[in-house]
Design an enzyme around this catalytic site. Structure first.
Site, PDB file in Angstrom:
ATOM      1  N   ASN A 211      36.852 -34.267 127.642  1.00  0.00           N
ATOM      2  CA  ASN A 211      37.588 -35.075 128.603  1.00  0.00           C
ATOM      3  C   ASN A 211      36.797 -36.349 128.882  1.00  0.00           C
ATOM      4  OD1 ASN A 211      35.569 -34.432 130.513  1.00  0.00           O
ATOM      5  ND2 ASN A 211      36.719 -32.652 131.253  1.00  0.00           N
ATOM      6  N   ALA A 212      37.324 -37.204 129.751  1.00  0.00           N
ATOM      7  CA  ALA A 212      36.687 -38.502 129.983  1.00  0.00           C
ATOM      8  C   ALA A 212      35.270 -38.344 130.517  1.00  0.00           C
ATOM      9  CB  ALA A 212      37.538 -39.329 130.945  1.00  0.00           C
ATOM     10  N   ALA A 213      35.077 -37.390 131.437  1.00  0.00           N
ATOM     11  CA  ALA A 213      33.748 -37.189 132.008  1.00  0.00           C
ATOM     12  C   ALA A 213      32.762 -36.697 130.958  1.00  0.00           C
ATOM     13  CB  ALA A 213      33.826 -36.215 133.174  1.00  0.00           C
ATOM     14  N   GLU A 214      33.203 -35.766 130.109  1.00  0.00           N
ATOM     15  CA  GLU A 214      32.324 -35.235 129.069  1.00  0.00           C
ATOM     16  C   GLU A 214      31.994 -36.305 128.024  1.00  0.00           C
ATOM     17  OE1 GLU A 214      34.162 -30.709 129.526  1.00  0.00           O
ATOM     18  OE2 GLU A 214      34.899 -32.080 127.982  1.00  0.00           O
ATOM     19  N   ASP A 278      43.812 -26.589 127.917  1.00  0.00           N
ATOM     20  CA  ASP A 278      43.903 -25.418 127.042  1.00  0.00           C
ATOM     21  C   ASP A 278      45.151 -25.497 126.178  1.00  0.00           C
ATOM     22  OD1 ASP A 278      41.635 -24.441 128.382  1.00  0.00           O
ATOM     23  OD2 ASP A 278      42.876 -23.414 129.879  1.00  0.00           O
TER      24      ASP A 278
END
Length: 484
Positions: A211-214, A278
């Site tokens: 995701n964007a944070a990761e 998911d």
């Protein structure tokens, strides 16, 4: 990861084709329970300034990698779960839920003394008030790690893909990773959805979905846009392709050899987003396991995620729901999506060949001329007349096979890269949109007989008439069948 493959560009038919293929997909990772307690809240309790929720409903569903597996099963995959959970009532109920969802659980190990992970949300007036988490996050004991590694080794036999859902609850230990490491060359596709993707770098995943944070953590800074960081993200994760999921802003696919590919999301309230990732990675993996190009697979996965984000709680997207979602805007969007894919191939220097026909009963003449057509370039697109168009051209008793069946047979030919269908009597509008380098037709035509010839020549394309094999026509085949 190859971003080319045999696939229908008509997206609405793609879920059915994938379900017919029924790929065997092993899901390895952290299984948990997602709980939802909902009610009304119109007062504070007397003991403290805390809201009082009058409970009206209580539900649970498989979460984490369990939700991914349930989504795969709902889409028609043969889904095999490999995991470990607590030998408690919660774990037993979770196993039953997975089985009810159509997931094979023979390789899920109960661990004595371990508490099954549960995430319970308290919701009032559609607002999440509190989340209660419980369960062990410690690594599995070495003996259980070895046992789970043995189960994984058994599950991998004959698989089309492995999907890893690593959320850090300690299920995937060193012995399990060693099995993956040893079997990596035999695994056709390895998709990884993990909080710590760098930990999977040595396994060289086919595709990862941060995701964007990761993705920001991988880069060490927050970029204005991820489109320019494909090479860095692939290097950090060891992946052949990276799909950054951006919630309300859709996703961006970063793969070598093609421009960044964006999808748009159908936004929903944040409290409906649980499990959408998911669903996304499940649909993406299923499509990629069936050799669907990643650009198309990502668009399909976005549509599946759009289905579940408009529902409260943790849910799955089934085949029928995905077809309904894709069908809302099918006709224009399918051809436009194909045009974007063609543009990407053209940017990469590939030569586009286009042909069309009814292809009602596929025979030797069809196969021979399609193979000739493919040799004229790099990418072969076959456009088929839809059923109504065939009836207008061939009569009320045709087609013998529906458009979906005709397309599925064509898509199975190694020389065919994309199949789509059109509703007009000629593919003129589609040719104007795609602007193929070569327009190929069978040898029972001549250039001046084709109404498409002036269109192709006007933009600088080439018309090629291919060999014709006598006595090999659909009508002749049907006549022989009837006479027999």
């Amino acid at each position: 990861m190859c971003v080319r493959g045999t696939v229908m560009a008509l997206m609405v038919d793609l879920p059915g084709m994938l379900a017919q293929r029924r790929p065997r997909i092993v899901v390895l990772g952290d299984v948990m329970v997602d709980g939802w307690t909902t009610g009304r809240c119109d007062r504070l309790c007397r003991e403290a300034p805390a809201p009082v929720v009058d409970v009206t409903a209580d539900s649970t569903a498989p979460g984490g990698a369990g939700n991914t597996a349930a989504n795969l099963a709902a889409l028609g995959a043969e889904t095999v779960m490999v995991s470990a959970l607590g030998d408690d009532q919660t774990g037993q109920a979770l196993l039953e839920s997975l089985r009810d969802a159509g997931v094979h659980t023979d390789h899920v190990l109960p661990v004595v003394g371990r508490v099954t992970t549960t995430k319970r949300r308290i919701i009032a007036s559609d607002q999440v008030m509190l989340r209660l988490d419980e369960g062990d996050r410690s690594p599995l004991p070495p003996d259980m790690d070895e046992r789970l590694a043995t189960e994984l080794r058994r599950a991998l036999h004959g698989c089309d893909a492995v999907l890893v859902g690593d959320y850090g609850t300690g299920v995937i230990g060193p012995a399990v990773k060693q099995v993956l490491r040893q079997a990596r060359r035999e695994i056709p596709l390895l998709a990884v959805d993990a909080h710590d993707l760098e930990a999977w770098r040595e396994l060289r995943p086919s595709v990862v979905t941060p995701n964007a944070a990761e993705a920001t953590a991988l880069l060490g800074h927050k970029p204005d846009s991820f489109e320019s960081y494909g090479e860095q993200l692939r290097s950090k994760t060891g992946a052949a392709a990276v799909v950054v999921t951006l919630d309300r802003e859709g996703t961006v696919l970063l793969a070598p050899g093609v421009p960044p590919h964006r999808t748009s999301a159908d936004p929903a309230p944040d409290n409906h987003a649980t499990g959408a990732g998911d669903t996304f990675v499940a649909a993406l993996t299923m499509a990629a396991a069936c050799d669907v190009p990643l650009t198309t697979a990502v668009s399909l996965a976005q549509a599946a995620a759009d289905v579940v984000v408009h529902r409260p709680g943790t849910s799955v997207c089934g085949q029928a729901e995905l077809v309904e979602r894709l069908g809302r805007h099918e006709s224009p969007s399918a051809h436009e999506a194909l045009a974007r894919i063609v543009a990407e191939h053209r940017t990469a220097g590939r030569r586009i060949v286009f042909t069309n026909g009814c292809f009602d009963v596929l025979h030797r003449g069809h196969v021979s001329y399609l193979e000739q057509a493919k040799r004229l370039g790099d990418i072969l697109i076959v456009a088929i007349n839809d059923d109504a168009s065939v009836r207008r051209l061939k009569g009320p008793e045709r087609p013998v096979n529906t458009a979906a069946d005709r397309a599925a047979v064509l898509a199975g030919l190694s020389c065919v890269d994309y199949v789509t269908q059109f509703a007009d009597d000629t593919p003129a509008a589609l040719i104007r949109l795609l602007r193929p380098d070569v327009y190929a037709k069978g040898g029972d035509y001549s250039e001046n007989m084709l109404p498409e010839t002036p269109i192709v020549q006007a933009y600088g394309g080439e018309v090629r008439i291919l060999d014709y094999i006598a006595d090999h026509s659909t009508s002749a085949v049907i006549d022989r069948i009837r006479s027999a």
